[in-house]
Design an enzyme around this catalytic site. Structure first.
Site, mmCIF file in Angstrom:
data_model
loop_
_atom_site.group_PDB
_atom_site.id
_atom_site.type_symbol
_atom_site.label_atom_id
_atom_site.label_comp_id
_atom_site.label_asym_id
_atom_site.label_seq_id
_atom_site.Cartn_x
_atom_site.Cartn_y
_atom_site.Cartn_z
ATOM 1 N N ASP A 218 -17.471 7.235 -12.216
ATOM 2 C CA ASP A 218 -16.375 7.991 -12.808
ATOM 3 C C ASP A 218 -15.829 7.291 -14.053
ATOM 4 O O ASP A 218 -15.578 7.925 -15.066
ATOM 5 C CB ASP A 218 -15.255 8.243 -11.772
ATOM 6 N N ASP B 184 -14.374 0.357 -16.492
ATOM 7 C CA ASP B 184 -13.103 -0.314 -16.764
ATOM 8 C C ASP B 184 -13.435 -1.769 -17.133
ATOM 9 O O ASP B 184 -13.864 -2.044 -18.244
ATOM 10 C CB ASP B 184 -12.240 -0.163 -15.506
HETATM 11 P P1 IMP Z 1 -14.487 -1.736 -13.065
HETATM 12 O O1 IMP Z 1 -15.297 -2.443 -12.032
HETATM 13 O O2 IMP Z 1 -13.253 -2.517 -13.429
HETATM 14 O O3 IMP Z 1 -15.250 -1.298 -14.290
HETATM 15 O O4 IMP Z 1 -13.854 -0.475 -12.385
HETATM 16 C C1 IMP Z 1 -14.533 0.645 -12.091
HETATM 17 C C2 IMP Z 1 -13.912 1.302 -10.874
HETATM 18 O O5 IMP Z 1 -12.498 1.101 -10.848
HETATM 19 C C3 IMP Z 1 -14.121 2.783 -10.957
HETATM 20 O O6 IMP Z 1 -15.242 3.164 -10.207
HETATM 21 C C4 IMP Z 1 -12.840 3.335 -10.363
HETATM 22 O O7 IMP Z 1 -13.000 3.517 -8.977
HETATM 23 C C5 IMP Z 1 -11.799 2.270 -10.555
HETATM 24 N N1 IMP Z 1 -10.874 2.559 -11.683
HETATM 25 C C6 IMP Z 1 -10.760 1.904 -12.852
HETATM 26 N N2 IMP Z 1 -9.815 2.429 -13.630
HETATM 27 C C7 IMP Z 1 -9.310 3.487 -12.937
HETATM 28 C C8 IMP Z 1 -8.284 4.462 -13.220
HETATM 29 O O8 IMP Z 1 -7.657 4.516 -14.285
HETATM 30 N N3 IMP Z 1 -8.070 5.377 -12.243
HETATM 31 C C9 IMP Z 1 -8.728 5.396 -11.046
HETATM 32 N N4 IMP Z 1 -9.702 4.512 -10.751
HETATM 33 C C10 IMP Z 1 -9.975 3.557 -11.681
HETATM 34 MG MG MG Z 2 -14.780 4.458 -8.212
#
Ligand code: IMP
Ligand code: MG
Length: 193
Positions: free
Chosen positions: A109, A112
């Site tokens: 989705d 981040d």
């Molecule tokens: P990363 O590992 O920090 O890149 O985060 C990715 C995961 O964090 C995604 O699969 C989401 O489940 C969650 N995530 C990051 N930012 C958001 C947000 O703004 N809303 C909801 N879920 C988020």
């Molecule tokens: Mg997720």
């Protein structure tokens, strides 16, 4: 009252504002689907969706792809009930399909910090695929902590916590048809900590 000045009705009272409308998502998915179909042609693709967040995006995007696909899911956890990561991503549920010599498209989705996708890409690489590419609906570029860029991106977005169209806070709001910014006061209520 002229309609142009009337504020757009929010689909949920917990939203501060809408960031991406349902119509904009629909339009963008058509373009993204065409790009992916062009990139892979008629070569069979193995799609891996990161659940639960990518469920809605994957379901709609795959219907815009003409390339033949096989579908599998992977479950990863790092957020628990917080709006910031609380630990390294843990792979909770692994893949069922064989990936050796397969073209893999990993769908999530939102990108981040990049920790989730890089952990899943590492897991996929162990299975010796022919190729691995990544596709995300949303990209929060300024938050990146590991060097990873997605091959296909729906919308770059600012650093704000968003929900809807699959994205949740504590498993809520996934079914909103658009993507909206959650009111700041609702992001970390003490009872969800
Ligand atoms: P990363 O590992 O920090 O890149 O985060 C990715 C995961 O964090 C995604 O699969 C989401 O489940 C969650 N995530 C990051 N930012 C958001 C947000 O703004 N809303 C909801 N879920 C988020
Ligand atoms: Mg997720």
């Amino acid at each position: 009252m002229p309609t142009a000045t009337r504020p757009k009705k929010l689909p949920h009272p917990d939203l501060e504002r809408i960031l991406v409308t349902e119509a904009a998502i629909r339009q963008r998915l058509k373009v993204l689907g065409a790009e992916i179909s062009k990139a892979y042609g008629s070569e069979e693709l193995t799609v891996i969706a990161v659940v639960n967040g990518a469920v809605f995006f994957t379901a709609d995007l795959l219907r815009q792809i003409r390339t033949p696909v096989r579908l599998d899911c992977i479950r990863v956890s790092s957020y628990r009930n917080s709006t910031r990561p609380v630990g390294p991503p843990r792979i909770l549920d692994t893949l069922q399909l064989d990936l050796e010599q397969r073209h893999v498209l990993l769908i999530d989705d939102i990108l981040d910090t990049g920790r989730t996708l890089s952990a899943v890409v590492a897991e996929i690489q162990k299975r010796k695929p022919a190729s691995v590419r990544t596709c995300v609906l949303l990209d929060k570029k300024v938050r990146r902590e590991v060097p990873l860029e997605a091959d296909f991106v729906g919308f770059p977005i600012p650093d704000q916590f968003v929900v809807g169209y699959g994205l949740d806070f504590a498993e809520r709001y996934r079914n909103l048809p658009c993507i909206g910014v959650l009111k700041p006061g609702l992001q970390n209520p003490p009872e969800w900590a």
